[in-house]
Write a protein that holds these residues in place. Structure first.
Motif, PDB file in Angstrom:
ATOM      1  N   GLU A   2       0.820  -1.202   0.000  1.00  0.00           N
ATOM      2  CA  GLU A   2       0.000   0.000   0.000  1.00  0.00           C
ATOM      3  C   GLU A   2       0.856   1.256   0.000  1.00  0.00           C
ATOM      4  OE1 GLU A   2      -3.954  -1.471   2.389  1.00  0.00           O
ATOM      5  OE2 GLU A   2      -2.470  -0.269   3.462  1.00  0.00           O
ATOM      6  N   VAL A   3       0.294   2.315  -0.567  1.00  0.00           N
ATOM      7  CA  VAL A   3       0.906   3.641  -0.567  1.00  0.00           C
ATOM      8  C   VAL A   3      -0.141   4.588  -0.003  1.00  0.00           C
ATOM      9  CG1 VAL A   3       1.682   5.538  -2.041  1.00  0.00           C
ATOM     10  CG2 VAL A   3       2.388   3.220  -2.554  1.00  0.00           C
ATOM     11  N   GLN A   4       0.293   5.493   0.877  1.00  0.00           N
ATOM     12  CA  GLN A   4      -0.630   6.457   1.450  1.00  0.00           C
ATOM     13  C   GLN A   4      -0.087   7.862   1.234  1.00  0.00           C
ATOM     14  OE1 GLN A   4      -2.235   5.298   5.216  1.00  0.00           O
ATOM     15  NE2 GLN A   4      -2.652   7.394   5.813  1.00  0.00           N
ATOM     16  N   GLY A   5      -0.965   8.793   0.886  1.00  0.00           N
ATOM     17  CA  GLY A   5      -0.557  10.174   0.674  1.00  0.00           C
ATOM     18  C   GLY A   5      -1.699  10.997   0.131  1.00  0.00           C
ATOM     19  N   LYS A   6      -1.356  12.177  -0.406  1.00  0.00           N
ATOM     20  CA  LYS A   6      -2.360  13.083  -0.988  1.00  0.00           C
ATOM     21  C   LYS A   6      -2.269  13.042  -2.503  1.00  0.00           C
ATOM     22  CE  LYS A   6      -3.226  16.323   2.596  1.00  0.00           C
ATOM     23  NZ  LYS A   6      -3.819  17.571   2.910  1.00  0.00           N
ATOM     24  N   ILE A   7      -3.421  13.111  -3.141  1.00  0.00           N
ATOM     25  CA  ILE A   7      -3.459  13.116  -4.601  1.00  0.00           C
ATOM     26  C   ILE A   7      -2.937  14.451  -5.104  1.00  0.00           C
ATOM     27  CG2 ILE A   7      -4.939  13.073  -6.635  1.00  0.00           C
ATOM     28  CD1 ILE A   7      -6.774  11.159  -5.131  1.00  0.00           C
ATOM     29  N   LYS A   8      -1.937  14.396  -5.980  1.00  0.00           N
ATOM     30  CA  LYS A   8      -1.368  15.594  -6.590  1.00  0.00           C
ATOM     31  C   LYS A   8      -1.904  15.792  -8.012  1.00  0.00           C
ATOM     32  CE  LYS A   8       2.947  17.972  -7.471  1.00  0.00           C
ATOM     33  NZ  LYS A   8       4.369  18.016  -7.200  1.00  0.00           N
ATOM     34  N   VAL A   9      -2.016  14.689  -8.770  1.00  0.00           N
ATOM     35  CA  VAL A   9      -2.475  14.754 -10.165  1.00  0.00           C
ATOM     36  C   VAL A   9      -3.342  13.534 -10.451  1.00  0.00           C
ATOM     37  CG1 VAL A   9      -1.747  14.693 -12.591  1.00  0.00           C
ATOM     38  CG2 VAL A   9      -0.360  15.930 -10.923  1.00  0.00           C
ATOM     39  N   ILE A  10      -4.463  13.770 -11.134  1.00  0.00           N
ATOM     40  CA  ILE A  10      -5.274  12.677 -11.681  1.00  0.00           C
ATOM     41  C   ILE A  10      -5.294  12.873 -13.186  1.00  0.00           C
ATOM     42  CG2 ILE A  10      -7.527  11.557 -11.786  1.00  0.00           C
ATOM     43  CD1 ILE A  10      -8.074  12.625  -8.974  1.00  0.00           C
ATOM     44  N   GLY A  11      -4.699  11.943 -13.908  1.00  0.00           N
ATOM     45  CA  GLY A  11      -4.631  12.055 -15.364  1.00  0.00           C
ATOM     46  C   GLY A  11      -5.919  11.638 -16.044  1.00  0.00           C
ATOM     47  N   GLU A  12      -5.989  11.961 -17.310  1.00  0.00           N
ATOM     48  CA  GLU A  12      -7.120  11.546 -18.143  1.00  0.00           C
ATOM     49  C   GLU A  12      -6.930  10.081 -18.541  1.00  0.00           C
ATOM     50  OE1 GLU A  12      -9.841  13.393 -18.895  1.00  0.00           O
ATOM     51  OE2 GLU A  12      -8.977  14.910 -17.570  1.00  0.00           O
ATOM     52  N   THR A  13      -8.030   9.390 -18.806  1.00  0.00           N
ATOM     53  CA  THR A  13      -7.959   8.011 -19.283  1.00  0.00           C
ATOM     54  C   THR A  13      -7.494   8.031 -20.730  1.00  0.00           C
ATOM     55  OG1 THR A  13      -9.741   7.349 -17.799  1.00  0.00           O
ATOM     56  CG2 THR A  13      -9.251   5.883 -19.646  1.00  0.00           C
ATOM     57  N   LYS A  14      -6.463   7.231 -21.022  1.00  0.00           N
ATOM     58  CA  LYS A  14      -5.924   7.133 -22.381  1.00  0.00           C
ATOM     59  C   LYS A  14      -6.171   5.722 -22.907  1.00  0.00           C
ATOM     60  CE  LYS A  14      -2.287  10.429 -21.316  1.00  0.00           C
ATOM     61  NZ  LYS A  14      -0.873  10.648 -21.125  1.00  0.00           N
ATOM     62  N   SER A  15      -6.526   5.624 -24.191  1.00  0.00           N
ATOM     63  CA  SER A  15      -6.732   4.337 -24.842  1.00  0.00           C
ATOM     64  C   SER A  15      -5.631   4.109 -25.861  1.00  0.00           C
ATOM     65  CB  SER A  15      -8.087   4.297 -25.549  1.00  0.00           C
ATOM     66  OG  SER A  15      -9.119   4.374 -24.601  1.00  0.00           O
ATOM     67  N   PHE A  16      -5.199   2.853 -25.965  1.00  0.00           N
ATOM     68  CA  PHE A  16      -4.101   2.490 -26.863  1.00  0.00           C
ATOM     69  C   PHE A  16      -4.502   1.310 -27.728  1.00  0.00           C
ATOM     70  CE2 PHE A  16      -2.309   4.281 -23.004  1.00  0.00           C
ATOM     71  CZ  PHE A  16      -1.425   5.221 -23.485  1.00  0.00           C
ATOM     72  N   GLY A  17      -4.109   1.364 -28.993  1.00  0.00           N
ATOM     73  CA  GLY A  17      -4.266   0.243 -29.910  1.00  0.00           C
ATOM     74  C   GLY A  17      -5.702  -0.086 -30.254  1.00  0.00           C
ATOM     75  N   ALA A  18      -5.836  -1.074 -31.129  1.00  0.00           N
ATOM     76  CA  ALA A  18      -7.151  -1.499 -31.600  1.00  0.00           C
ATOM     77  C   ALA A  18      -7.936  -2.215 -30.509  1.00  0.00           C
ATOM     78  CB  ALA A  18      -6.993  -2.410 -32.810  1.00  0.00           C
ATOM     79  N   SER A  19      -7.239  -2.778 -29.535  1.00  0.00           N
ATOM     80  CA  SER A  19      -7.917  -3.516 -28.465  1.00  0.00           C
ATOM     81  C   SER A  19      -8.571  -2.590 -27.450  1.00  0.00           C
ATOM     82  CB  SER A  19      -6.924  -4.427 -27.742  1.00  0.00           C
ATOM     83  OG  SER A  19      -5.950  -3.643 -27.061  1.00  0.00           O
ATOM     84  N   GLY A  20      -8.206  -1.303 -27.462  1.00  0.00           N
ATOM     85  CA  GLY A  20      -8.793  -0.344 -26.537  1.00  0.00           C
ATOM     86  C   GLY A  20      -8.211  -0.419 -25.130  1.00  0.00           C
ATOM     87  N   PHE A  21      -6.964  -0.844 -25.016  1.00  0.00           N
ATOM     88  CA  PHE A  21      -6.285  -0.902 -23.721  1.00  0.00           C
ATOM     89  C   PHE A  21      -6.355   0.479 -23.066  1.00  0.00           C
ATOM     90  CE2 PHE A  21      -2.482  -0.249 -21.148  1.00  0.00           C
ATOM     91  CZ  PHE A  21      -2.568  -1.320 -20.273  1.00  0.00           C
TER      92      PHE A  21
END
Length: 124
Positions: A2-21
């Protein structure tokens, strides 16, 4: 782990490739003498877990460490590490009214059998 702390950045969801990873980054700053800014990856369906959180929230994140080996075209071997989140919860969050109080994971104690107790726990 586990890691505990404060959120500094929440990125956008990114999709990769034809499979939609799907991948979404979260940066958590630990709260210790020498704070660390850790980039955590949430993959596939776990990326949506971050929708309920905001920058500045104190969180505890369940993580897995991942490592991989890569050989370059020049035959050089390199190693890469990543930290993959699979669970996240607010620290100090208030439970909804009427919800049963559940102690944190680290407060559970193992059950001890007494010496006189039968160790065969089969019901027959």
């Amino acid at each position: 782990m586990e890691v505990q702390g404060k959120i500094k950045v929440i990125g956008e969801t990114k999709s990769f490739g034809a499979s939609g990873f799907q991948k979404r980054d979260l940066v958590v700053t630990t709260e210790e003498q020498y704070p660390q800014h850790l980039n955590l990856e949430f993959l596939q369906d776990k990326a949506s877990l971050l929708d309920a959180f905001q920058v500045g929230d104190s969180v505890k994140v369940g993580i897995n460490l991942r490592g991989r080996e890569w050989t370059s075209p020049q035959n050089e071997v390199k190693y890469f590490n990543s930290i993959v989140g699979w669970r996240i919860e607010k620290v100090g969050a208030i439970a909804p009214a009427g919800a049963p109080e559940v102690p944190p994971f680290d407060e559970y104690e193992p059950v001890q059998n007494s010496k006189n107790e039968d160790h065969d726990d089969l019901p027959f």
